[in-house]
Design an enzyme around this catalytic site. Structure first.
Site, mmCIF file in Angstrom:
data_model
loop_
_atom_site.group_PDB
_atom_site.id
_atom_site.type_symbol
_atom_site.label_atom_id
_atom_site.label_comp_id
_atom_site.label_asym_id
_atom_site.label_seq_id
_atom_site.Cartn_x
_atom_site.Cartn_y
_atom_site.Cartn_z
ATOM 1 N N MET B 1 -4.315 6.008 3.848
ATOM 2 C CA MET B 1 -3.271 5.534 2.908
ATOM 3 C C MET B 1 -2.213 6.608 2.856
ATOM 4 O O MET B 1 -2.555 7.751 2.896
ATOM 5 C CB MET B 1 -3.963 5.347 1.573
ATOM 6 C CG MET B 1 -3.219 4.599 0.555
ATOM 7 S SD MET B 1 -2.056 5.613 -0.368
ATOM 8 C CE MET B 1 -3.157 6.849 -1.001
ATOM 9 N N PRO B 2 -0.939 6.235 2.879
ATOM 10 C CA PRO B 2 -0.324 4.922 2.908
ATOM 11 C C PRO B 2 -0.391 4.267 4.278
ATOM 12 O O PRO B 2 -0.813 4.883 5.251
ATOM 13 C CB PRO B 2 1.131 5.194 2.542
ATOM 14 C CG PRO B 2 1.216 6.618 2.145
ATOM 15 C CD PRO B 2 0.038 7.279 2.725
#
Lengths: 67, 67, 67, 67, 67, 67
Positions: B1-2
Protein backbone atom coordinates in the site's frame (compact mmCIF):
# COMPACT_ATOMS: atom_id res chain seq x y z
CA UNK A 1 -21.78 -10.28 -7.66
CA UNK A 2 -19.16 -10.56 -6.27
CA UNK A 3 -16.58 -9.37 -8.76
CA UNK A 4 -12.97 -10.39 -8.06
CA UNK A 5 -10.03 -8.93 -10.00
CA UNK A 6 -6.60 -10.59 -9.71
CA UNK A 7 -3.71 -8.55 -11.14
CA UNK A 8 -0.39 -10.38 -11.60
CA UNK A 9 2.70 -9.81 -13.71
CA UNK A 10 2.71 -11.36 -17.17
CA UNK A 11 5.10 -14.24 -16.33
CA UNK A 12 3.68 -17.22 -18.25
CA UNK A 13 0.69 -17.97 -16.04
CA UNK A 14 -0.64 -21.23 -17.53
CA UNK A 15 -4.26 -21.87 -18.51
CA UNK A 16 -4.44 -24.48 -15.75
CA UNK A 17 -3.17 -21.99 -13.14
CA UNK A 18 -5.79 -19.48 -14.30
CA UNK A 19 -8.48 -22.14 -13.80
CA UNK A 20 -7.15 -22.77 -10.27
CA UNK A 21 -7.22 -19.04 -9.48
CA UNK A 22 -10.80 -18.75 -10.77
CA UNK A 23 -11.99 -21.85 -8.89
CA UNK A 24 -10.16 -20.85 -5.69
CA UNK A 25 -11.40 -17.24 -5.68
CA UNK A 26 -14.97 -18.42 -6.30
CA UNK A 27 -14.76 -21.06 -3.56
CA UNK A 28 -13.45 -18.36 -1.16
CA UNK A 29 -16.49 -16.06 -1.48
CA UNK A 30 -18.87 -19.04 -1.45
CA UNK A 31 -17.37 -20.38 1.79
CA UNK A 32 -16.83 -17.03 3.58
CA UNK A 33 -19.81 -15.00 2.35
CA UNK A 34 -22.18 -17.72 1.10
CA UNK A 35 -22.24 -16.15 -2.38
CA UNK A 36 -23.66 -17.83 -5.50
CA UNK A 37 -20.94 -19.21 -7.83
CA UNK A 38 -23.22 -18.57 -10.82
CA UNK A 39 -23.09 -14.80 -10.25
CA UNK A 40 -19.45 -14.63 -9.06
CA UNK A 41 -17.17 -13.15 -11.70
CA UNK A 42 -13.36 -13.44 -11.59
CA UNK A 43 -11.12 -11.48 -13.97
CA UNK A 44 -7.35 -12.05 -14.19
CA UNK A 45 -5.22 -9.19 -15.53
CA UNK A 46 -1.67 -10.02 -16.65
CA UNK A 47 0.54 -6.91 -16.50
CA UNK A 48 3.82 -6.60 -18.49
CA UNK A 49 6.83 -6.60 -16.16
CA UNK A 50 7.87 -3.20 -17.50
CA UNK A 51 4.45 -1.86 -16.47
CA UNK A 52 4.51 -2.96 -12.81
CA UNK A 53 6.60 -0.99 -10.33
CA UNK A 54 7.53 -1.51 -6.69
CA UNK A 55 10.24 0.28 -4.64
CA UNK A 56 10.08 2.95 -7.35
CA UNK A 57 11.48 0.54 -9.95
CA UNK A 58 10.11 -1.50 -12.84
CA UNK A 59 9.63 -5.14 -11.89
CA UNK A 60 11.67 -6.08 -15.01
CA UNK A 61 14.65 -4.16 -13.62
CA UNK A 62 14.27 -5.67 -10.16
CA UNK A 63 14.37 -9.14 -11.75
CA UNK A 64 17.45 -8.21 -13.84
CA UNK A 65 19.29 -6.90 -10.78
CA UNK A 66 18.69 -10.22 -8.99
CA UNK A 67 20.12 -12.30 -11.90
CA UNK B 1 0.00 0.00 0.00
CA UNK B 2 -0.54 2.43 -1.69
CA UNK B 3 -1.59 1.07 -5.07
CA UNK B 4 -1.41 3.51 -7.98
CA UNK B 5 -2.90 2.72 -11.41
CA UNK B 6 -2.01 4.92 -14.40
CA UNK B 7 -4.15 4.37 -17.49
CA UNK B 8 -2.90 5.93 -20.74
CA UNK B 9 -3.53 5.31 -24.43
CA UNK B 10 -1.26 2.82 -26.15
CA UNK B 11 0.87 5.38 -28.02
CA UNK B 12 4.41 3.98 -27.84
CA UNK B 13 5.16 4.77 -24.21
CA UNK B 14 8.86 3.83 -23.93
CA UNK B 15 10.35 1.62 -21.22
CA UNK B 16 12.26 4.64 -19.92
CA UNK B 17 9.06 6.71 -19.68
CA UNK B 18 7.39 3.87 -17.76
CA UNK B 19 10.32 3.88 -15.31
CA UNK B 20 9.89 7.66 -14.86
CA UNK B 21 6.15 7.24 -14.23
CA UNK B 22 6.81 4.51 -11.64
CA UNK B 23 9.56 6.48 -9.90
CA UNK B 24 7.55 9.72 -9.96
CA UNK B 25 4.32 8.17 -8.65
CA UNK B 26 6.24 6.42 -5.86
CA UNK B 27 8.11 9.60 -4.92
CA UNK B 28 4.75 11.46 -4.81
CA UNK B 29 3.17 9.22 -2.14
CA UNK B 30 6.45 9.06 -0.20
CA UNK B 31 6.72 12.85 -0.08
CA UNK B 32 3.02 13.67 0.46
CA UNK B 33 1.89 10.75 2.64
CA UNK B 34 5.22 9.44 4.00
CA UNK B 35 4.51 5.98 2.50
CA UNK B 36 7.07 3.18 2.22
CA UNK B 37 8.42 2.76 -1.35
CA UNK B 38 8.90 -0.98 -0.69
CA UNK B 39 5.15 -1.50 -0.33
CA UNK B 40 4.05 1.06 -2.98
CA UNK B 41 2.82 -0.65 -6.15
CA UNK B 42 2.37 1.18 -9.46
CA UNK B 43 0.64 -0.43 -12.45
CA UNK B 44 0.54 1.18 -15.90
CA UNK B 45 -2.27 0.14 -18.25
CA UNK B 46 -1.87 0.98 -21.96
CA UNK B 47 -5.28 1.17 -23.67
CA UNK B 48 -5.72 0.80 -27.47
CA UNK B 49 -6.80 4.09 -29.05
CA UNK B 50 -9.95 2.42 -30.38
CA UNK B 51 -10.83 1.45 -26.80
CA UNK B 52 -10.63 4.92 -25.22
CA UNK B 53 -13.44 7.38 -25.80
CA UNK B 54 -13.95 11.05 -24.95
CA UNK B 55 -16.62 13.47 -26.28
CA UNK B 56 -18.52 10.32 -27.26
CA UNK B 57 -15.89 9.38 -29.84
CA UNK B 58 -13.04 6.88 -30.10
CA UNK B 59 -9.69 8.54 -29.44
CA UNK B 60 -8.44 7.01 -32.74
CA UNK B 61 -11.15 8.93 -34.62
CA UNK B 62 -10.41 12.18 -32.76
CA UNK B 63 -6.75 11.86 -33.79
CA UNK B 64 -7.72 11.13 -37.42
CA UNK B 65 -10.00 14.15 -37.55
CA UNK B 66 -7.13 16.36 -36.38
CA UNK B 67 -4.76 15.10 -39.12
CA UNK C 1 -6.94 10.84 -20.70
CA UNK C 2 -4.86 9.83 -18.76
CA UNK C 3 -6.79 8.46 -15.81
CA UNK C 4 -4.82 7.97 -12.59
CA UNK C 5 -6.24 6.10 -9.58
CA UNK C 6 -4.47 6.34 -6.21
CA UNK C 7 -5.66 3.83 -3.60
CA UNK C 8 -4.52 4.46 0.01
CA UNK C 9 -5.75 3.38 3.41
CA UNK C 10 -8.29 5.63 5.09
CA UNK C 11 -5.88 7.20 7.60
CA UNK C 12 -6.96 10.85 7.78
CA UNK C 13 -5.56 12.03 4.46
CA UNK C 14 -6.15 15.80 4.63
CA UNK C 15 -7.80 17.88 1.88
CA UNK C 16 -4.47 19.64 1.33
CA UNK C 17 -2.64 16.31 0.90
CA UNK C 18 -5.27 15.22 -1.64
CA UNK C 19 -4.66 18.44 -3.58
CA UNK C 20 -0.90 17.71 -3.53
CA UNK C 21 -1.51 14.15 -4.80
CA UNK C 22 -3.75 15.45 -7.61
CA UNK C 23 -1.32 18.21 -8.60
CA UNK C 24 1.70 15.89 -8.40
CA UNK C 25 0.12 13.05 -10.40
CA UNK C 26 -1.02 15.51 -13.08
CA UNK C 27 2.41 17.16 -13.27
CA UNK C 28 3.98 13.68 -13.64
CA UNK C 29 2.06 12.73 -16.81
CA UNK C 30 2.46 16.25 -18.22
CA UNK C 31 6.25 16.15 -17.75
CA UNK C 32 6.85 12.49 -18.74
CA UNK C 33 4.22 11.99 -21.47
CA UNK C 34 3.37 15.59 -22.45
CA UNK C 35 -0.30 15.03 -21.60
CA UNK C 36 -2.91 17.80 -21.31
CA UNK C 37 -3.77 18.66 -17.67
CA UNK C 38 -7.30 19.60 -18.76
CA UNK C 39 -8.07 16.00 -19.76
CA UNK C 40 -6.05 14.30 -16.99
CA UNK C 41 -8.30 12.81 -14.32
CA UNK C 42 -7.05 11.73 -10.88
CA UNK C 43 -9.23 9.75 -8.46
CA UNK C 44 -8.19 9.01 -4.88
CA UNK C 45 -9.79 6.01 -3.17
CA UNK C 46 -9.51 5.78 0.64
CA UNK C 47 -9.84 2.19 1.82
CA UNK C 48 -10.83 1.26 5.41
CA UNK C 49 -7.90 -0.35 7.27
CA UNK C 50 -10.00 -3.46 7.87
CA UNK C 51 -10.47 -3.76 4.08
CA UNK C 52 -6.81 -3.67 3.04
CA UNK C 53 -4.69 -6.78 3.53
CA UNK C 54 -0.98 -7.51 3.13
CA UNK C 55 0.98 -10.57 4.38
CA UNK C 56 -2.42 -12.28 4.59
CA UNK C 57 -3.53 -9.95 7.39
CA UNK C 58 -5.79 -6.93 7.74
CA UNK C 59 -3.82 -3.69 7.83
CA UNK C 60 -5.72 -2.79 11.02
CA UNK C 61 -4.32 -5.88 12.72
CA UNK C 62 -0.80 -5.24 11.48
CA UNK C 63 -0.99 -1.74 13.00
CA UNK C 64 -2.34 -3.14 16.31
CA UNK C 65 0.44 -5.70 16.50
CA UNK C 66 3.02 -2.92 16.12
CA UNK C 67 1.53 -0.83 18.99
CA UNK D 1 -15.53 13.09 -15.09
CA UNK D 2 -17.37 10.70 -15.28
CA UNK D 3 -15.13 7.76 -16.00
CA UNK D 4 -16.82 4.64 -17.37
CA UNK D 5 -15.03 1.29 -17.70
CA UNK D 6 -16.63 -1.50 -19.74
CA UNK D 7 -15.00 -4.93 -19.32
CA UNK D 8 -15.98 -7.61 -21.85
CA UNK D 9 -14.45 -10.85 -23.05
CA UNK D 10 -12.08 -10.63 -26.00
CA UNK D 11 -14.50 -12.03 -28.61
CA UNK D 12 -13.84 -9.95 -31.73
CA UNK D 13 -15.56 -6.74 -30.66
CA UNK D 14 -15.42 -4.64 -33.85
CA UNK D 15 -14.17 -1.05 -34.04
CA UNK D 16 -17.70 0.03 -34.94
CA UNK D 17 -19.16 -1.73 -31.89
CA UNK D 18 -16.57 -0.01 -29.68
CA UNK D 19 -17.66 3.34 -31.12
CA UNK D 20 -21.30 2.47 -30.32
CA UNK D 21 -20.37 1.51 -26.74
CA UNK D 22 -18.46 4.79 -26.28
CA UNK D 23 -21.24 6.92 -27.78
CA UNK D 24 -23.96 5.06 -25.84
CA UNK D 25 -22.18 5.22 -22.48
CA UNK D 26 -21.49 8.94 -22.96
CA UNK D 27 -25.10 9.64 -23.99
CA UNK D 28 -26.29 7.76 -20.87
CA UNK D 29 -24.46 9.99 -18.36
CA UNK D 30 -25.34 13.12 -20.37
CA UNK D 31 -29.06 12.26 -20.33
CA UNK D 32 -29.29 10.90 -16.76
CA UNK D 33 -26.78 13.09 -14.92
CA UNK D 34 -26.43 16.07 -17.30
CA UNK D 35 -22.66 15.47 -17.55
CA UNK D 36 -20.38 17.13 -20.13
CA UNK D 37 -19.41 14.79 -23.01
CA UNK D 38 -16.08 16.61 -23.34
CA UNK D 39 -14.99 15.45 -19.88
CA UNK D 40 -16.60 11.98 -20.01
CA UNK D 41 -14.05 9.22 -20.49
CA UNK D 42 -14.96 5.67 -21.54
CA UNK D 43 -12.43 2.83 -21.48
CA UNK D 44 -13.16 -0.62 -22.92
CA UNK D 45 -11.12 -3.55 -21.58
CA UNK D 46 -11.16 -6.79 -23.62
CA UNK D 47 -10.33 -9.79 -21.38
CA UNK D 48 -9.04 -13.10 -22.79
CA UNK D 49 -11.65 -15.87 -22.38
CA UNK D 50 -9.17 -17.90 -20.33
CA UNK D 51 -8.89 -14.95 -17.93
CA UNK D 52 -12.60 -14.48 -17.17
CA UNK D 53 -14.31 -16.92 -14.81
CA UNK D 54 -17.92 -17.44 -13.77
CA UNK D 55 -19.45 -20.43 -11.89
CA UNK D 56 -15.86 -21.19 -10.84
CA UNK D 57 -14.87 -22.00 -14.42
CA UNK D 58 -12.95 -20.29 -17.21
CA UNK D 59 -15.28 -18.72 -19.77
CA UNK D 60 -13.31 -20.57 -22.48
CA UNK D 61 -14.24 -23.90 -20.88
CA UNK D 62 -17.89 -22.91 -20.45
CA UNK D 63 -18.02 -22.11 -24.19
CA UNK D 64 -16.34 -25.42 -25.07
CA UNK D 65 -18.79 -27.39 -22.95
CA UNK D 66 -21.69 -25.78 -24.81
CA UNK D 67 -20.30 -26.72 -28.27
CA UNK E 1 -19.95 -10.70 -17.95
CA UNK E 2 -19.80 -7.87 -18.97
CA UNK E 3 -18.82 -5.79 -15.97
CA UNK E 4 -19.43 -2.05 -16.24
CA UNK E 5 -18.07 0.45 -13.71
CA UNK E 6 -19.38 4.03 -13.68
CA UNK E 7 -17.36 6.46 -11.55
CA UNK E 8 -18.98 9.85 -10.85
CA UNK E 9 -18.51 12.55 -8.23
CA UNK E 10 -20.57 12.24 -5.09
CA UNK E 11 -23.08 14.98 -5.94
CA UNK E 12 -26.41 13.63 -4.69
CA UNK E 13 -27.05 11.05 -7.40
CA UNK E 14 -30.60 9.87 -6.60
CA UNK E 15 -31.66 6.22 -6.29
CA UNK E 16 -33.83 6.69 -9.40
CA UNK E 17 -30.87 8.06 -11.39
CA UNK E 18 -28.78 5.07 -10.32
CA UNK E 19 -31.54 2.75 -11.57
CA UNK E 20 -31.52 4.61 -14.92
CA UNK E 21 -27.73 4.29 -15.18
CA UNK E 22 -27.91 0.55 -14.43
CA UNK E 23 -30.77 -0.04 -16.88
CA UNK E 24 -29.15 2.11 -19.59
CA UNK E 25 -25.70 0.52 -19.29
CA UNK E 26 -27.23 -2.96 -19.38
CA UNK E 27 -29.40 -2.11 -22.41
CA UNK E 28 -26.27 -0.75 -24.17
CA UNK E 29 -24.30 -4.02 -24.01
CA UNK E 30 -27.42 -6.06 -24.82
CA UNK E 31 -28.12 -3.99 -27.95
CA UNK E 32 -24.50 -3.55 -29.16
CA UNK E 33 -22.92 -6.87 -28.12
CA UNK E 34 -25.99 -9.09 -27.65
CA UNK E 35 -24.97 -9.80 -24.03
CA UNK E 36 -27.21 -11.46 -21.43
CA UNK E 37 -28.70 -8.97 -18.92
CA UNK E 38 -28.71 -11.70 -16.27
CA UNK E 39 -24.91 -11.87 -16.27
CA UNK E 40 -24.27 -8.13 -16.86
CA UNK E 41 -23.05 -6.41 -13.70
CA UNK E 42 -23.00 -2.61 -13.27
CA UNK E 43 -21.26 -0.93 -10.33
CA UNK E 44 -21.57 2.80 -9.62
CA UNK E 45 -18.79 4.42 -7.58
CA UNK E 46 -19.49 7.86 -6.06
CA UNK E 47 -16.24 9.75 -5.42
CA UNK E 48 -15.99 12.66 -2.93
CA UNK E 49 -15.40 15.96 -4.75
CA UNK E 50 -12.16 16.44 -2.80
CA UNK E 51 -10.96 13.08 -4.15
CA UNK E 52 -11.48 13.76 -7.87
CA UNK E 53 -8.99 15.99 -9.69
CA UNK E 54 -8.86 17.47 -13.18
CA UNK E 55 -6.57 20.24 -14.51
CA UNK E 56 -4.38 19.42 -11.50
CA UNK E 57 -7.03 20.70 -9.10
CA UNK E 58 -9.58 19.16 -6.76
CA UNK E 59 -13.06 19.17 -8.28
CA UNK E 60 -14.32 20.81 -5.06
CA UNK E 61 -11.98 23.75 -5.68
CA UNK E 62 -12.96 24.03 -9.34
CA UNK E 63 -16.61 24.27 -8.26
CA UNK E 64 -15.79 26.90 -5.62
CA UNK E 65 -13.87 29.01 -8.13
CA UNK E 66 -16.91 29.01 -10.43
CA UNK E 67 -19.29 30.22 -7.67
CA UNK F 1 2.41 -7.88 -6.46
CA UNK F 2 -0.10 -9.50 -6.89
CA UNK F 3 -2.95 -7.10 -6.26
CA UNK F 4 -6.37 -8.65 -5.62
CA UNK F 5 -9.58 -6.59 -5.50
CA UNK F 6 -12.77 -8.17 -4.12
CA UNK F 7 -15.93 -6.16 -4.78
CA UNK F 8 -19.06 -7.22 -2.82
CA UNK F 9 -22.30 -5.54 -1.87
CA UNK F 10 -22.34 -3.64 1.40
CA UNK F 11 -24.32 -6.24 3.39
CA UNK F 12 -22.71 -6.26 6.84
CA UNK F 13 -19.51 -8.12 5.99
CA UNK F 14 -17.92 -8.62 9.41
CA UNK F 15 -14.30 -7.78 10.28
CA UNK F 16 -13.66 -11.50 10.79
CA UNK F 17 -15.04 -12.33 7.33
CA UNK F 18 -12.80 -9.65 5.80
CA UNK F 19 -9.81 -11.27 7.52
CA UNK F 20 -10.84 -14.65 6.05
CA UNK F 21 -11.16 -13.14 2.56
CA UNK F 22 -7.71 -11.52 2.86
CA UNK F 23 -6.07 -14.69 4.21
CA UNK F 24 -7.81 -16.90 1.63
CA UNK F 25 -6.99 -14.70 -1.37
CA UNK F 26 -3.35 -14.46 -0.26
CA UNK F 27 -3.09 -18.22 0.29
CA UNK F 28 -4.56 -18.76 -3.21
CA UNK F 29 -1.83 -16.83 -5.08
CA UNK F 30 0.86 -18.30 -2.80
CA UNK F 31 -0.27 -21.87 -3.53
CA UNK F 32 -1.08 -21.45 -7.26
CA UNK F 33 1.56 -18.95 -8.36
CA UNK F 34 4.15 -19.23 -5.56
CA UNK F 35 3.82 -15.51 -4.81
CA UNK F 36 5.23 -13.77 -1.71
CA UNK F 37 2.56 -12.99 0.93
CA UNK F 38 4.58 -9.95 2.01
CA UNK F 39 4.04 -8.26 -1.37
CA UNK F 40 0.48 -9.54 -1.99
CA UNK F 41 -2.11 -6.80 -1.49
CA UNK F 42 -5.83 -7.49 -1.12
CA UNK F 43 -8.43 -4.71 -1.18
CA UNK F 44 -12.11 -5.29 -0.37
CA UNK F 45 -14.63 -2.80 -1.78
CA UNK F 46 -18.12 -2.79 -0.25
CA UNK F 47 -20.68 -1.37 -2.71
CA UNK F 48 -24.06 0.05 -1.60
CA UNK F 49 -26.93 -2.19 -2.79
CA UNK F 50 -28.42 0.74 -4.71
CA UNK F 51 -25.12 1.06 -6.60
CA UNK F 52 -24.84 -2.53 -7.84
CA UNK F 53 -26.99 -3.65 -10.75
CA UNK F 54 -27.65 -7.00 -12.41
CA UNK F 55 -30.42 -7.95 -14.90
CA UNK F 56 -30.73 -4.19 -15.48
CA UNK F 57 -31.99 -3.64 -11.93
CA UNK F 58 -30.58 -2.31 -8.67
CA UNK F 59 -29.62 -5.12 -6.31
CA UNK F 60 -31.69 -3.38 -3.61
CA UNK F 61 -34.79 -3.72 -5.80
CA UNK F 62 -34.06 -7.37 -6.62
CA UNK F 63 -33.84 -8.09 -2.87
CA UNK F 64 -37.11 -6.22 -2.23
CA UNK F 65 -38.92 -8.13 -4.95
CA UNK F 66 -37.84 -11.43 -3.33
CA UNK F 67 -39.17 -10.46 0.14
Amino acid sequence: MPYINIKVTDENVTKEQKQQLIAGATRLVVEVLNKNPATTHVVIDEVHIDNWGVKGKQYSELINSQN
